[in-house]
Design a protein around this motif. Sequence first.
Motif: not given
Length: 126
Positions: A67-77
Amino acid sequence: MIQENELRLLNWVYSHEIGDNVQISSISEEGVHFKDCVTWDYPTYEDIVPIELTEETLLKCRFEELPIDKYRTYKTFKVGKRYLYFDESDGVWYLSYDENIAYCNNIGIVDYLHDLQNLYYFTSRD
């Protein structure tokens, strides 16, 4: 069209002859054979095309979308011990061994699934 030197055994490609995605089971100068498929002749390199690296492709390959959240702003797989990030602003994929994007490498040359498979193999031997 894919060049012979781009392929490894078990790479996934699209076959015009079969009309579906297939896995490479053998490679020669004449062409390739596919795993679990019967063809009359060696399909030539003109008969196969790469599979574009997209979110849908990654999900079909059992990557987990984080999931995208305040720490992960990129699409992540995530798959195994690897993280793939997609930066929509520059259209580039990034690869990391860490969930923190600060520790990643630009893999912008990887546009196709077989390229990612080869990179994964050569960096992990998994």
